[in-house]
Scaffold this motif. Structure first.
Motif, mmCIF file in Angstrom:
data_model
loop_
_atom_site.group_PDB
_atom_site.id
_atom_site.type_symbol
_atom_site.label_atom_id
_atom_site.label_comp_id
_atom_site.label_asym_id
_atom_site.label_seq_id
_atom_site.Cartn_x
_atom_site.Cartn_y
_atom_site.Cartn_z
ATOM 1 N N ASN A 1 6.551 -5.206 -1.089
ATOM 2 C CA ASN A 1 6.410 -6.866 -1.089
ATOM 3 C C ASN A 1 5.511 -7.182 -0.178
ATOM 4 N N ALA A 2 5.586 -6.682 1.074
ATOM 5 C CA ALA A 2 4.399 -7.117 2.059
ATOM 6 C C ALA A 2 3.028 -6.774 1.627
ATOM 7 N N GLY B 1 -1.974 -9.143 -0.506
ATOM 8 C CA GLY B 1 -2.951 -9.085 -1.465
ATOM 9 C C GLY B 1 -3.030 -10.434 -2.056
ATOM 10 N N ILE B 2 -2.062 -11.367 -2.489
ATOM 11 C CA ILE B 2 -2.298 -12.702 -2.983
ATOM 12 C C ILE B 2 -3.043 -13.193 -2.017
ATOM 13 N N ALA B 3 -2.626 -13.272 -0.697
ATOM 14 C CA ALA B 3 -3.146 -14.324 0.572
ATOM 15 C C ALA B 3 -4.723 -13.862 0.438
ATOM 16 N N LYS B 4 -5.007 -12.658 0.265
ATOM 17 C CA LYS B 4 -6.132 -12.195 0.355
ATOM 18 C C LYS B 4 -7.115 -12.777 -0.702
ATOM 19 N N ARG C 1 10.588 -18.311 -0.327
ATOM 20 C CA ARG C 1 10.245 -17.541 0.864
ATOM 21 C C ARG C 1 8.900 -16.521 0.634
ATOM 22 N N ASP C 2 8.839 -15.976 -0.244
ATOM 23 C CA ASP C 2 7.455 -15.140 -0.790
ATOM 24 C C ASP C 2 6.311 -16.304 -0.661
ATOM 25 N N LEU D 1 4.577 -6.345 -10.124
ATOM 26 C CA LEU D 1 4.463 -5.675 -8.564
ATOM 27 C C LEU D 1 5.670 -6.497 -7.963
ATOM 28 N N LYS D 2 5.849 -7.691 -8.100
ATOM 29 C CA LYS D 2 6.942 -8.233 -7.195
ATOM 30 C C LYS D 2 8.313 -7.678 -7.726
#
Ligand SMILES: Nc1ncnc2c1ncn2[C@@H]1O[C@H](COP(=O)(O)OP(=O)(O)OP(=O)(O)O)[C@@H](O)[C@H]1O
Ligand SMILES: [Mg+2]
Lengths: 419, 226
Positions: free
Chosen positions: A2-3, A8-11, A328-329, B112-113
């Motif tokens: 998950n981290a 990845g999304i943040a990037k 939270r994500d 992925l989630k």
């Protein structure tokens, strides 16, 4: 797993808005760089100014002060025991400046584990004879080697060689100001009249420059043997014992202890030079205040940019939530964005701060008052870099906190319905 | 006795802003596995509102919702997110894709989630879904560089990535031309017939509805036919 996904999304979000991200990061970089430069420079100055006095000053000085006895005979007389005695015009008795029993005291102090070193000193007033004029001066008889080790004596001898004061018999190192008045070059012989009225020729082997003009006009140094000879005193005649400790902060306690133990006067450096500490503290506070203000401003920049980003990315946030990402994500994604801006901006800022410090460190700064200083002083303490790095993360965390919370509370239904 | 995938029990929805209006009244129905259900009704009758509740995104309602025979009502945000991720696929009318990602990445994200498969497996599965929808050649393109019809097919692939119990759509063809609408409809049909995928699609298209397996018709917040 998950981290990794969150990162990845943040990037991706960051890279999609590279321009804005860079602006935010540059804000952090700038403030951290300024923070580091300012603190390094200010503390360099502090060290320099403190060093002017502190390097040359013993942490604890042991001496015998000439003063009237506290215990006047009448107070011990049985007849006047219960009365209140008024005594006027008390004079000091036959007290000597000399430290009694100096050898054993010196040895005891040297054996104290808190003590870096202790060195004896004899101070005497003299007249320097320049033609028909007598100029008052002070000769400090010192243990030249110990003086060099403990009080950086060599740094202050700007011409000639400090050790010659020991190696050349009947030699003297004059204060630069005093030497100018006497027009004495190195190798010349100056005439000195002692308090007892005897004349002595002394050979000048060096100049000494403390950085404080008033001192340089009166002070001069000789080996302790020369000084004792000058005064016609034996080798155990000592007026001061200068003590240097490992930890300067312990000076008041040690002074107090010696005062009782050796029944002697003891002065600690804090009492002798309290004004310097105050100046240093004020300079430090100013530089911290400026640095932190800059960081807070940068923090608001990040706050704004994140807020804007969240408005732009409302749809994306709604989709993420609809497809199974929790509040939270989403919160983590935006915090990671904020912290990476802080981290990378901060790292580059530390680097720039270092570069600026090096540049300042290389700018020539020549002044007659400070013989050992050739360029502007800089303190490269890693502590500033730790504080800078730490603060860049803290500020960006707080800057990201509220936008991230807002993002995590986005209601996807509202967004999807709104279209 | 067939498996019930989704069940609504006496669902009531009211909006309180600025005055209280009841938008949904006593909605009760079941959907069983493999059904292709379309929801029709006049504009403003509450179709979208109902779909948001059924999809667990809207939790502010009265009554009970069961998905996979488990009660959804009253669960936490994190639990519901997890259930949406695992059991429900979405296709919207407008909101398509995340523009910061490539097509394949968009499809992969929910997978992925979920974390049931490794990244390579998720990628492999995503490519399979794209291939099934005939758009595997777009996989590496940026999501905003493809046409509306293609985007909707990518969205369907994304909805399918975790093999959901049910795929929901709010007018998924509403923004497409006839040709693309037809294509999307064909895809839904194939999913239902060949893959036994349960589908719940809100639509305005009468023709679309009639060709699906079952029609739920709404009027003024009530179900009048199902
Ligand atoms: N946030 C809201 N506050 C108040 N009323 C709302 C809100 N959202 C929707 N409504 C009302 O609820 C009713 C149902 O809306 P909904 O969007 O479910 O209709 P719909 O059947 O999907 O219509 P359409 O076919 O046009 O999409 C409408 O009358 C609408 O005005
Ligand atoms: Mg609608």
């Amino acid at each position: 797993m998950n981290a990794k996904l969150i990162f990845g999304i943040a990037k991706s979000l960051l890279l999609a808005r590279l321009g804005q991200t860079l602006v935010a990061a540059v804000g952090v970089t700038f403030s951290i760089a300024m923070f580091i430069t300012l603190l390094s420079f200010m503390n360099g100055l502090n060290d320099l100014l403190d060093g002017l006095i502190l390097n040359r000053t013993p942490h604890v000085r042991l001496y015998n002060e000439i003063k009237p006895s506290e215990d006047q005979p009448i107070n011990s007389a049985a007849a006047f025991k219960d009365s209140y005695n008024f005594i006027s015009s008390i004079k000091s008795g036959i007290s000597r400046q000399e430290i009694y029993n100096s050898g054993p005291i010196l040895q005891a102090v040297k054996n104290d584990p808190r003590v870096l070193g202790a060195t004896p000193k004899v101070t005497t007033q003299v007249f320097f004879n320049e033609g028909t004029i007598d100029i008052t001066g002070v000769i400090n008889g010192v243990d030249v080697e110990e003086e060099m080790r403990l009080f950086k004596f060599r740094d202050y001898v700007t011409a000639g060689n400090a050790i010659n004061a020991k190696n050349v018999a009947n030699s003297i190192i004059l204060g630069k100001g005093l030497a100018d008045i006497l027009a004495a070059d190195i190798g010349d012989v100056v005439q000195v009249t002692t308090v007892q009225g005897e004349r002595f020729p002394l050979k000048v082997v060096g100049y000494f420059q403390s950085g404080i003009q008033e001192i340089d006009k009166v002070q001069s140094y000789a080996s302790i043997v020369t000084a004792q000879k000058l005064m016609g005193k034996p080798a155990n005649y000592i007026t001061d014992i200068q003590v240097k400790l490992y930890d300067l902060a312990m000076a008041p306690a040690v002074a107090q202890e010696y005062r009782q133990k050796f029944n002697i006067d003891a002065e600690d450096i804090q009492t002798a030079n309290s004004q310097f500490e105050t100046g240093s503290n004020v300079r430090s506070i100013i530089s911290y205040a400026v640095g932190i203000t800059l960081l807070i401003v940068a923090g608001f920049g990040i706050f704004n940019i994140l807020n804007m980003m969240i408005y732009e990315k409302m749809d994306s946030i709604a989709i993420l939530k609809a497809t199974g990402f929790s509040g939270r994500d989403v919160n983590s994604v935006f915090l990671v964005i904020a912290l990476s801006i802080g981290f990378f901006g901060g790292m580059v800022g530390l680097l720039f701060g270092f570069i600026f410090s090096v540049i300042i460190d290389n700018i020539p700064f020549v002044t007659a008052a400070l013989p050992t200083v050739k360029t502007y002083p800089v303190n490269y303490s890693p502590i500033f870099y730790f504080i800078g790095g730490f603060f860049s993360l803290i500020t960006t965390y707080f800057a990201g906190f509220f936008p991230a919370r807002k993002a995590s509370r986005v209601d996807p239904v509202e967004i999807i319905r709104g279209k | 006795m067939q498996d019930t995938i989704l069940e609504a029990r006496h669902i009531v929805k009211e909006f309180h802003d600025p005055v209280t209006v009841q938008v949904l009244t006593d909605i009760t129905f079941k959907i069983t596995k493999g059904e292709f259900v379309s929801v029709i009704g006049k504009s403003g009758c509450g179709k979208s509102t109902l779909l948001y509740i059924l999809s667990t995104m809207d939790t502010d309602y009265k009554g009970e919702l069961l998905i996979d025979q488990e009660l959804m009502t009253g669960r936490s945000d994190v639990e519901l997110a997890r259930i949406r991720n695992e059991k429900i696929g979405f296709v919207f009318q407008f909101h398509y894709l995340l523009n910061e990602f490539s097509v394949i990445r968009n499809v992969m994200l929910p997978g992925l989630k979920l974390g049931r498969y490794s990244e390579q497996e998720v990628e492999h599965r995503a490519l399979e879904k794209l291939k099934m929808l005939g758009i595997d050649h777009l996989a590496t393109k940026e999501a905003y560089r493809i046409s509306g019809g293609e985007k909707q097919r990518v969205a369907i692939a994304r909805a399918l990535i975790n093999d959901p119990h049910i795929v929901m759509g709010d007018e998924p063809t509403g923004n497409l031309d006839t040709k693309n609408s037809e294509m999307v409809f064909e895809i839904f049909h194939e999913l239902a017939d060949v893959h036994n995928q349960t589908l719940l699609i809100v639509t305005h298209d009468q023709g679309f509805a009639e060709r699906s397996g079952r029609i739920i018709e709404m009027e003024d917040g009530r179900i009048i036919r199902h």
